[in-house]
Design an enzyme around this catalytic site. Structure first.
Site, mmCIF file in Angstrom:
data_model
loop_
_atom_site.group_PDB
_atom_site.id
_atom_site.type_symbol
_atom_site.label_atom_id
_atom_site.label_comp_id
_atom_site.label_asym_id
_atom_site.label_seq_id
_atom_site.Cartn_x
_atom_site.Cartn_y
_atom_site.Cartn_z
ATOM 1 N N ARG A 252 3.448 -4.292 16.521
ATOM 2 C CA ARG A 252 2.044 -3.825 16.568
ATOM 3 C C ARG A 252 1.092 -4.997 17.288
ATOM 4 N NH1 ARG A 252 2.025 -2.941 10.130
ATOM 5 N NH2 ARG A 252 2.690 -4.913 10.365
ATOM 6 N N ASP B 224 -1.958 -8.156 11.893
ATOM 7 C CA ASP B 224 -3.463 -8.743 11.260
ATOM 8 C C ASP B 224 -3.896 -9.796 12.115
ATOM 9 O OD1 ASP B 224 -3.620 -6.706 9.153
ATOM 10 O OD2 ASP B 224 -2.333 -8.014 7.917
ATOM 11 N N HIS C 198 -1.847 -8.905 2.242
ATOM 12 C CA HIS C 198 -1.614 -7.519 2.849
ATOM 13 C C HIS C 198 -2.684 -7.191 3.865
ATOM 14 C CE1 HIS C 198 0.300 -3.720 3.642
ATOM 15 N NE2 HIS C 198 0.001 -3.029 2.461
ATOM 16 N N HIS D 288 5.972 -12.670 7.802
ATOM 17 C CA HIS D 288 6.145 -11.224 7.248
ATOM 18 C C HIS D 288 7.214 -11.040 6.249
ATOM 19 C CE1 HIS D 288 6.690 -6.839 7.339
ATOM 20 N NE2 HIS D 288 5.550 -6.674 7.709
ATOM 21 N N SER E 83 0.837 -1.304 0.046
ATOM 22 C CA SER E 83 -0.041 -0.165 0.022
ATOM 23 C C SER E 83 0.907 1.237 0.089
ATOM 24 C CB SER E 83 -0.923 -0.103 1.154
ATOM 25 O OG SER E 83 -0.224 -0.238 2.398
HETATM 26 N N1 CMX Z 1 1.376 -19.685 6.209
HETATM 27 C C1 CMX Z 1 1.758 -20.448 5.262
HETATM 28 N N2 CMX Z 1 2.899 -20.237 4.391
HETATM 29 C C2 CMX Z 1 3.452 -19.117 4.490
HETATM 30 C C3 CMX Z 1 3.219 -18.344 5.469
HETATM 31 C C4 CMX Z 1 2.185 -18.452 6.534
HETATM 32 N N3 CMX Z 1 1.706 -17.477 7.036
HETATM 33 N N4 CMX Z 1 3.818 -17.117 5.469
HETATM 34 C C5 CMX Z 1 4.689 -17.281 4.460
HETATM 35 N N5 CMX Z 1 4.432 -18.664 3.952
HETATM 36 C C6 CMX Z 1 5.074 -19.207 2.827
HETATM 37 C C7 CMX Z 1 5.015 -18.596 1.540
HETATM 38 O O1 CMX Z 1 3.620 -18.600 0.977
HETATM 39 C C8 CMX Z 1 6.123 -19.028 0.677
HETATM 40 O O2 CMX Z 1 5.660 -20.257 0.345
HETATM 41 P P1 CMX Z 1 6.230 -20.698 -1.483
HETATM 42 O O3 CMX Z 1 7.589 -20.740 -1.328
HETATM 43 O O4 CMX Z 1 5.204 -21.930 -1.477
HETATM 44 O O5 CMX Z 1 5.795 -19.422 -2.103
HETATM 45 C C9 CMX Z 1 7.095 -19.359 1.738
HETATM 46 O O6 CMX Z 1 6.396 -19.425 2.911
HETATM 47 C C10 CMX Z 1 8.395 -18.189 1.910
HETATM 48 O O7 CMX Z 1 7.527 -17.083 2.265
HETATM 49 P P2 CMX Z 1 8.160 -16.016 3.155
HETATM 50 O O8 CMX Z 1 9.503 -15.459 2.288
HETATM 51 O O9 CMX Z 1 8.307 -16.248 4.552
HETATM 52 O O10 CMX Z 1 7.223 -14.695 3.065
HETATM 53 P P3 CMX Z 1 7.024 -13.717 2.005
HETATM 54 O O11 CMX Z 1 7.844 -12.418 2.286
HETATM 55 O O12 CMX Z 1 7.005 -14.180 0.727
HETATM 56 O O13 CMX Z 1 5.213 -13.217 2.104
HETATM 57 C C11 CMX Z 1 3.462 -12.657 3.621
HETATM 58 C C12 CMX Z 1 5.218 -12.492 3.531
HETATM 59 C C13 CMX Z 1 3.178 -11.693 4.846
HETATM 60 C C14 CMX Z 1 2.679 -12.404 2.473
HETATM 61 C C15 CMX Z 1 3.379 -14.166 4.329
HETATM 62 O O14 CMX Z 1 4.033 -14.384 5.376
HETATM 63 C C16 CMX Z 1 1.933 -14.614 4.203
HETATM 64 O O15 CMX Z 1 1.288 -14.728 3.171
HETATM 65 N N6 CMX Z 1 1.271 -14.304 5.395
HETATM 66 C C17 CMX Z 1 -0.070 -14.732 5.804
HETATM 67 C C18 CMX Z 1 -0.849 -13.688 5.300
HETATM 68 C C19 CMX Z 1 -0.736 -12.491 6.132
HETATM 69 O O16 CMX Z 1 -0.958 -12.513 7.189
HETATM 70 N N7 CMX Z 1 -0.440 -11.259 5.501
HETATM 71 C C20 CMX Z 1 -0.558 -9.852 6.380
HETATM 72 C C21 CMX Z 1 1.061 -9.343 6.299
HETATM 73 C C22 CMX Z 1 0.961 -8.063 7.001
HETATM 74 C C23 CMX Z 1 0.218 -6.846 6.436
HETATM 75 O O17 CMX Z 1 0.811 -6.582 5.331
HETATM 76 O O18 CMX Z 1 -0.746 -6.593 6.762
#
Ligand code: CMX
Length: 469
Positions: A358, A404, A303, A349, A273
């Site tokens: 937070r 979140d 996000h 994250h 964002s």
């Molecule tokens: N549950 C399951 N798998 C997860 C995970 C979770 N909470 N967080 C990361 N992973 C997975 C990723 O999907 C990725 O899988 P692939 O290799 O199959 O693609 C792997 O772990 C590596 O990811 P990462 O490097 O640890 O995390 P990213 O930087 O790619 O993504 C985020 C960060 C936040 C998108 C991810 O942790 C996620 O999807 N979390 C759940 C959704 C969430 O809570 N989002 C809110 C974030 C805060 C915000 O922006 O508001």
């Protein structure tokens, strides 16, 4: 039109804008500066600092770039400038050098309140300085004075079907505020680029001022009887938002809004964002168009919408396990989520490698105000179990909870149970973080953003060429 005439026109417009700001902020003590006056004073110093750093260190190499990063969401690439906050993977966010507990103790509070006032955070993010209580009060008054929505924006929200997601309605309403953009009008009239910040500032204050009315209108239309309470010009921003949503008579909820708006505001510049708002703004789109673009990014489930996903996950869990909140059941449920190829919402994250401060701030709020809430207890137990499961799963780089994971639990406790509305509240808060940077970008003359991309074939050529060297 001659450039001299344009310049004098722009000077007159500038004076009118500064006067407008003076009038709207009569509540300031006579010796205190308005936010706009103070920021105007700081611009030369900031612009000089930027000029000097570019001149002295412009050719200094600040990082390495791997192919993996190009294919990995540009993680860790240093290529953005963001003044308001910096995120440390271990420690979490610092707003202008201050941690969340420091912000909670240093920023002015409302009378009888103990949480920081988000208006004061806006001042801090823009200037790097903590405002006085009376400066904060005057800024609250300025937001309240500008809160009314144009008729066409009200009509657009009212005409949106109730099955259109609140975030889509939010984005539409913010886009439609473009009709009010002083920046767009000034640009069309040929304003000098030195004055861009001035009009961007005015649009940003207008935008922030109108967000509670937009959010509340969406909420009341989609979930209640469609009636939005009138603006009370004596209320601070958090109290105003709580009142318009229909929860203003609960002082704890008002305090929650102040905390919520403060901690969700800014998380440095690379998140979707913030980056989107900055990117679109770099084309000199108005704050309304830039921020609505940012909102569309916030609406994504990875996000901001994760706050909705968390609550839905929790409710589904409660429904499925029928009162069995044991650690074993939670563990099994987490594995079921992971094994079905979904993410555990609220965990992980892109930058953080520890529990999000937070999350901790919200947990402390819960421990103070709702320690015995059923859902809070469930979230606390998940906090004990999920990091171990995610670590064992072995994929996520950060097994700890993010912001979140906790926000919905607090909102539902006070009766705001409509999870699909939660990201709208996140969006209102995010405006406090991204708009200061947009104003700064215009004040120091940041250029249009345009990184380089390659096709896979071209990358292959590049890496093979580099390997053969
Ligand atoms: N549950 C399951 N798998 C997860 C995970 C979770 N909470 N967080 C990361 N992973 C997975 C990723 O999907 C990725 O899988 P692939 O290799 O199959 O693609 C792997 O772990 C590596 O990811 P990462 O490097 O640890 O995390 P990213 O930087 O790619 O993504 C985020 C960060 C936040 C998108 C991810 O942790 C996620 O999807 N979390 C759940 C959704 C969430 O809570 N989002 C809110 C974030 C805060 C915000 O922006 O508001």
């Amino acid at each position: 039109m001659s450039s001299l005439r344009l310049a004098s026109q722009s000077l007159r417009a500038n004076k009118a804008l500064l006067n407008k700001s003076y009038n709207a902020t009569r509540a300031y003590s006579s010796y205190e500066k308005t936010l706009k006056q103070r920021f105007a004073e700081l611009i030369p110093e900031k612009a000089e600092q930027v000029k000097q750093i570019k001149k002295e260190y412009g050719k200094t190499v600040i990082g390495e770039l791997t192919l993996e990063q190009a294919y990995g969401g540009m993680r860790g690439i240093k290529g953005l400038v963001w003044e308001g906050s910096v995120l440390d993977p271990e420690e979490g966010i610092r707003f202008r050098g201050r941690t969340i507990p420091e912000i909670q103790s240093e920023l002015p509070k409302a009378e009888g309140g103990s949480e920081p006032i988000p208006e004061a955070l806006f001042w801090l993010l823009l200037t790097g300085e903590v405002p006085t209580a009376s400066q904060t009060k005057a800024l609250s008054a300025e937001f309240a004075a500008r809160a009314e929505l144009p008729k066409h924006v009200e009509e657009l929200i009212d005409r949106s079907p109730s099955n259109l997601h609140p975030m889509a309605q939010f984005s539409i309403a913010v886009t439609a505020l473009e009709s009010e953009s002083q920046f767009a009008k000034a640009y069309a009239a040929g304003v000098n680029k030195k004055d861009y910040w001035n009009y961007t500032f005015e649009d940003s204050i207008d935008l922030l001022a109108k967000l509670p009315n937009i959010a509340a209108r969406i909420y009341q239309n989609v979930f209640k009887d469609g009636k939005v309470p009138a603006i009370n010009k004596d209320l601070d921003y958090g109290a105003q938002l709580a009142t318009l949503l229909g929860y203003g008579n609960n002082p704890e909820f008002v305090e929650l809004m102040r905390l919520y708006l403060t901690i969700h505001s800014d998380h440095e510049g690379g998140n979707v964002s913030a980056h989107t708002t900055h990117l679109v703004g770099s084309a000199l789109s108005s704050p309304f168009l830039s921020f609505s673009a940012g909102l569309n990014g916030l609406a994504g489930p990875l996000h901001g919408r994760a706050n909705q996903e968390v609550l839905e996950w929790l409710f589904k869990f409660k429904h499925d396990v029928k009162g069995d909140y044991s650690k074993e059941t939670i563990e099994k449920y987490l594995w079921d989520t992971l094994n079905s190829g979904r993410v555990v919402p609220g965990y992980g994250h892109a930058v953080l490698r520890k529990t999000d401060p937070r999350y901790t701030a919200q947990r402390e709020f819960a421990l103070k105000h709702l320690p015995n809430d059923d859902l809070f207890k469930l979230v606390s137990t998940i906090y004990e179990v999920a990091p171990g499961v995610l670590t064992k799963h072995g994929k996520t780089k950060n097994p700890w909870p993010n912001v979140d994971s906790h926000s919905g639990v607090l909102l539902q406790y006070y009766g705001l149970t409509e999870a699909s509305f939660y990201t709208v509240l996140f969006g209102v808060s995010r405006a406090f973080g991204v708009l200061p940077q947009l104003i700064i970008d215009r004040a120091v003359g940041m250029p249009i953003e345009r990184p380089k991309s390659f096709s896979t074939e071209k990358y292959l050529e590049l890496v093979k060429g580099l390997q053969n060297k």
